[in-house]
Design an enzyme around this catalytic site. Structure first.
Site, PDB file in Angstrom:
ATOM      1  CG  LEU A 401     -57.109 -56.109  13.358  1.00 20.12           C
ATOM      2  CD1 LEU A 401     -55.633 -56.382  13.634  1.00 20.12           C
ATOM      3  CD2 LEU A 401     -57.961 -57.286  13.807  1.00 20.12           C
ATOM      4  N   GLY A 402     -59.025 -51.964  14.366  1.00 18.17           N
ATOM      5  CA  GLY A 402     -59.269 -50.847  15.260  1.00 18.17           C
ATOM      6  C   GLY A 402     -58.820 -49.551  14.637  1.00 18.17           C
ATOM      7  CD  GLN A 403     -60.740 -44.851  12.385  1.00 15.89           C
ATOM      8  OE1 GLN A 403     -61.631 -45.639  12.090  1.00 15.89           O
ATOM      9  NE2 GLN A 403     -60.660 -43.646  11.861  1.00 15.89           N
ATOM     10  N   GLY A 404     -57.466 -45.354  15.850  1.00 16.94           N
ATOM     11  CA  GLY A 404     -57.097 -44.379  16.875  1.00 16.94           C
ATOM     12  C   GLY A 404     -56.728 -43.068  16.244  1.00 16.94           C
ATOM     13  N   GLY A 405     -56.228 -42.133  17.077  1.00 21.36           N
ATOM     14  CA  GLY A 405     -55.895 -40.813  16.586  1.00 21.36           C
ATOM     15  C   GLY A 405     -54.770 -40.810  15.570  1.00 21.36           C
ATOM     16  N   GLY A 407     -54.083 -43.494  13.375  1.00 20.68           N
ATOM     17  CA  GLY A 407     -54.285 -44.297  12.187  1.00 20.68           C
ATOM     18  C   GLY A 407     -55.260 -45.442  12.387  1.00 20.68           C
ATOM     19  CB  VAL A 409     -54.766 -51.373  13.500  1.00 20.40           C
ATOM     20  CG1 VAL A 409     -53.951 -52.654  13.529  1.00 20.40           C
ATOM     21  CG2 VAL A 409     -54.011 -50.253  14.222  1.00 20.40           C
ATOM     22  CE  LYS A 433     -50.508 -46.365  14.870  1.00 20.13           C
ATOM     23  NZ  LYS A 433     -49.807 -46.081  16.140  1.00 20.13           N
ATOM     24  CG  ASP A 532     -52.163 -43.173  24.841  1.00 20.04           C
ATOM     25  OD1 ASP A 532     -52.882 -42.881  25.814  1.00 20.04           O
ATOM     26  OD2 ASP A 532     -52.609 -43.358  23.697  1.00 20.04           O
TER      27      ASP A 532
END
Length: 748
Positions: A401-405, A407, A409, A433, A532
């Site tokens: 579904l997505g990615q960030g700093g 981890g 998802v 996550k 954030d």
């Protein structure tokens, strides 16, 4: 027990060595005088990054900057929101505009070079290779408007300057001397001046009357380039604002100048690039600023905005005068650190051996983390790792579904229990996550997020379903799935079939986020700062109701405190455009900094533009909206894609609220109870001044609602005018990225 006794002996030995070395270093320091100039003390130029970078930012200028943030010299002035390097006057030109010279310098000098050790002890930077000096890199961009009033013929010129002192322009520096030198001093190495000139008057030594030049101690350029072939006219009949970038690479000893119409992207091709060794040219401590002059003919030389990022150099004594003290300090620090490192290594080896024995004996390797999670009051549901792996099809890329700093998802389906909306045995869609750092830091992030969100209960927060932690150290959090994704996807995605968010949905989304923020700040038994808050962390459920999520940066603070102090060396966390300007000085997260981010989201929702964007010459959305508000045209900021289909009263209410939340002074931002009342219409929208107030630090008249709550911390006395947020170059890490590519938005 034998191993433990051995470790104790090692630690005691380290302490004894440290005590002896420290005593020696203290005795040496007591007799060694410091030669650091007074200007080396923290001042207005400090701030930003993680200690390797400093800088400042002005989105406009006001008279209050004079003598505080900038030094105004000669015939220069500040008015109409700009630095007027030469006079801007409607009075008689022959008296007030001709034969003038002025300078405006940033009030604090910066260290531009540092003499490295004789034996290479400090020469760990590529820039140490020339002349035994390490030279600072810097990057600056400023917006200029150089124009001819009433269509007159322009002259003489304007320059970005590096000067050794904040003295007045020398007598006789008008005309072709650009406020830099005069007939008797031009060409002297004692000037210690470097300038990038935008010249509009042809002298015998110039290529034409429309060029950029590099000047070293003289107005006769060592390198120049005509701008006509590039389609750039410095001072056209119809005024044009230009952005000028000056990048200096201290390692390569090279300068590059780029130029474009304001608001356009930085061109790939430099208008001028040349070798330049600042270490051999300018004073060790120098001032940055601008100079300009007029002669028989004249022009107006206006600086509208200015942003600067600079590599910070050591401020201690040079090695040739203090090598003995350096060696003592090296012993004082290096010996105990070395011994302690051996002890720590032994400790780690011992712990690893114990853990290996536990795993080999059948004990779960993640028992410590698992025990800590299970001990949480009302602990969340624990999923078997194999169940989560099956639910996500073994973490298939198609389920991502997505990615960030923190981890990645994934989407998945698990079997519900008695807490699930459909009851035990029901199929429940979840977002999993998967933390990317299977390490101590990753566990800390995991536990921090879990310990906060576990007890939060609010209809506008994403619900935590459970967690999982496998033997290999992989950490998983399981959240309620949000079928409509994140807010930013709907505001900015061009995916086919994705409908534009209507006005009513937008307004309700803002109300939902405000309600969630009020719960975190004032209704939960601990105050929680999200740290954030941004559109990509606002999720939308099946009814497009807002759900605030991603608590990876969130921190709880005691109810009798107001801020969360970053760990030592932690830097500034968050995303550029949403970070309150004071955070770059305090490195604290507060309720006020969350409100600032909320204000950025409000403007983002109303305008359909990201907080950091180029619009009509502005680089930040808040500055553009504030200008429209000043001109009585605020509703022109509403997303044009709505085609006028919005409630004007509500739109004005949101725009004023967004600006109020973006106030540069923390104490002047509204609190969440007031925000909710404003959104409900029970109180009128806040009064917003027509001109955006300056950011001054330390804040006057209140600033943050209390002082630091962290023992032993002090705040440097910083005072500067800032844009709505710092530029993307103000971040942790090396400044060299400023010369290679635009820095990423995330500072986490």
């Amino acid at each position: 027990m034998a191993a433990a006794r051995f470790l104790v002996h090692l630690l005691l030995l380290a302490a004894a060595v440290y005590s002896a070395a420290a005593s020696t270093s203290l005795a040496t320091n007591a007799t060694a005088g410091s030669r650091m100039p007074a200007a080396a003390a923290p001042g207005p130029g400090s701030g930003g990054g993680d200690g390797n970078v400093t800088g400042f930012s002005f989105s406009s200028f006001v008279s209050a900057n004079r003598g505080v943030n900038v030094t105004v010299l000669g015939d220069a002035n500040i008015n109409q929101g700009a630095l007027q390097i030469t006079p801007d006057s409607l009075n008689d030109a022959a008296t007030y505009l001709t034969h003038k010279s002025g300078r405006v310098l940033y009030a604090t000098p910066f260290k531009l070079w540092h003499r490295e050790g004789r034996h290479g002890g400090e020469a760990n930077n590529a820039s140490a290779g020339t002349g035994g000096k390490r030279v600072a890199s810097f990057s600056t961009v400023f917006t200029v408007n150089i124009f001819r009033p009433n269509g007159t013929e322009p002259a003489e010129g304007f320059a970005f300057v590096i000067a050794p002192s904040a003295d007045e322009p020398p007598a006789g520096s008008s005309g072709g001397y650009l406020g830099l030198t005069n007939a008797s001093t031009d060409g002297s190495a004692a000037n210690m001046i470097v300038a990038v000139e935008l010249d509009t008057e042809k002298q015998p030594y110039d290529p034409d009357d429309n060029h950029v030049g590099l000047n070293v101690n003289s107005v006769v350029s060592v390198a120049n380039a005509s701008l006509a072939p590039l389609g750039i006219e410095i001072s056209p009949v119809d005024p044009v604002k230009y952005d000028v970038w000056v990048d200096y690479d201290g390692a390569a000893r090279r300068i590059a100048v780029h130029m474009a119409v304001a608001g356009k992207a930085k061109p790939r091709r430099a208008v001028l690039a040349a070798p330049l060794d600042l270490g051999a040219t300018v004073a060790e401590w120098s001032y940055f600023g601008f100079a300009a002059s007029t002669g028989r003919k004249y022009q107006l030389n206006c600086v509208l905005a200015w942003n600067m990022t600079l590599e910070k150099l050591p401020c201690g004594d040079d090695d040739d005068d203090g090598s003995g003290r350096r060696r003592v300090l090296g012993l004082a620090i290096g010996v105990p650190v070395g011994v302690t490192a051996v002890a720590v290594a032994a400790v780690l080896a011992y712990v690893c051996a114990v853990r290996r024995r536990k795993v080999q004996g059948g004990e779960d390797g993640s028992a410590i983390t698992g025990t800590m999670i299970r001990s949480l009051a009302g602990g969340p549901r624990e999923f078997d790792y194999r169940e989560i792996r099956k639910a996500t099809n073994n973490f298939d890329e198609k389920m991502k579904l997505g990615q960030g700093g923190y981890g990645v998802v994934y989407r998945g389906v698990v079997v519900g229990d008695h807490t699930s909306p459909g009851g035990a045995g029901s199929a429940v869609e979840v977002a999993v996550k998967k933390f990317s750092r299977a390490s101590t830091q990753g566990q800390n992030d995991f536990l921090a997020e879990l310990s906060i969100i576990n007890r939060l209960r609010h209809k506008h927060l994403v619900r935590l379903v459970g967690w999982s932690h496998d033997n290999g150290g992989e950490l998983l959090l399981v959240y309620e799935f949000m079928p409509n994704g994140s807010l930013d996807q709907h505001l900015f995605s061009s995916s086919p079939g994705r409908a534009l968010l209507g006005w009513e949905l937008r307004y309700n989304i803002v109300k939902g986020v405000a309600s969630a923020l009020h719960y975190l700040h004032d209704e939960y038994d601990q105050r929680v700062v999200h740290r954030d808050l941004k559109a990509s962390n606002i999720m939308l459920d099946a009814a497009f109701s807002a759900r605030l999520g991603d608590f990876g940066l969130a921190r709880a603070i005691e109810t009798d405190k107001t801020s969360y102090m970053e760990e030592a060396g932690g830097g500034v966390h968050g995303t550029v455009g949403y970070i309150a300007p004071e955070c770059f000085h305090t490195e604290k997260a507060t309720r006020e900094s969350d409100v600032y981010a909320f204000g950025a989201v409000v403007l983002e929702v109303v305008c359909g533009r990201r907080p950091r964007c180029d619009v009509e010459g502005f680089h930040f959305l808040v500055d553009w909206v504030w200008r429209l508000h000043r001109d009585g045209r605020a509703l022109e900021a509403v997303d044009a894609r709505l085609g006028g289909d919005f409630d004007g009263d509500q739109a004005e209410r949101l725009l004023l609220l967004g600006l109020a939340c973006s106030h540069p002074t923390p104490a002047d931002r509204p609190k969440t109870p007031a925000i909710q009342q404003i959104l409900l219409g029970s109180v009128p929208p806040p009064a917003v001044p027509p001109f955006k107030p300056s950011f001054v630090w330390p804040a006057t008249g209140g600033g943050l609602d209390t002082v630091s709550t962290t023992a032993g911390t002090t705040t440097s006395q910083l005072s500067l005018t800032s844009a709505s947020t710092w530029s993307g170059n103000f971040m942790k890490g090396s400044l060299k990225h400023a010369f290679q590519q635009e820095a990423p938005d995330s500072l986490s």
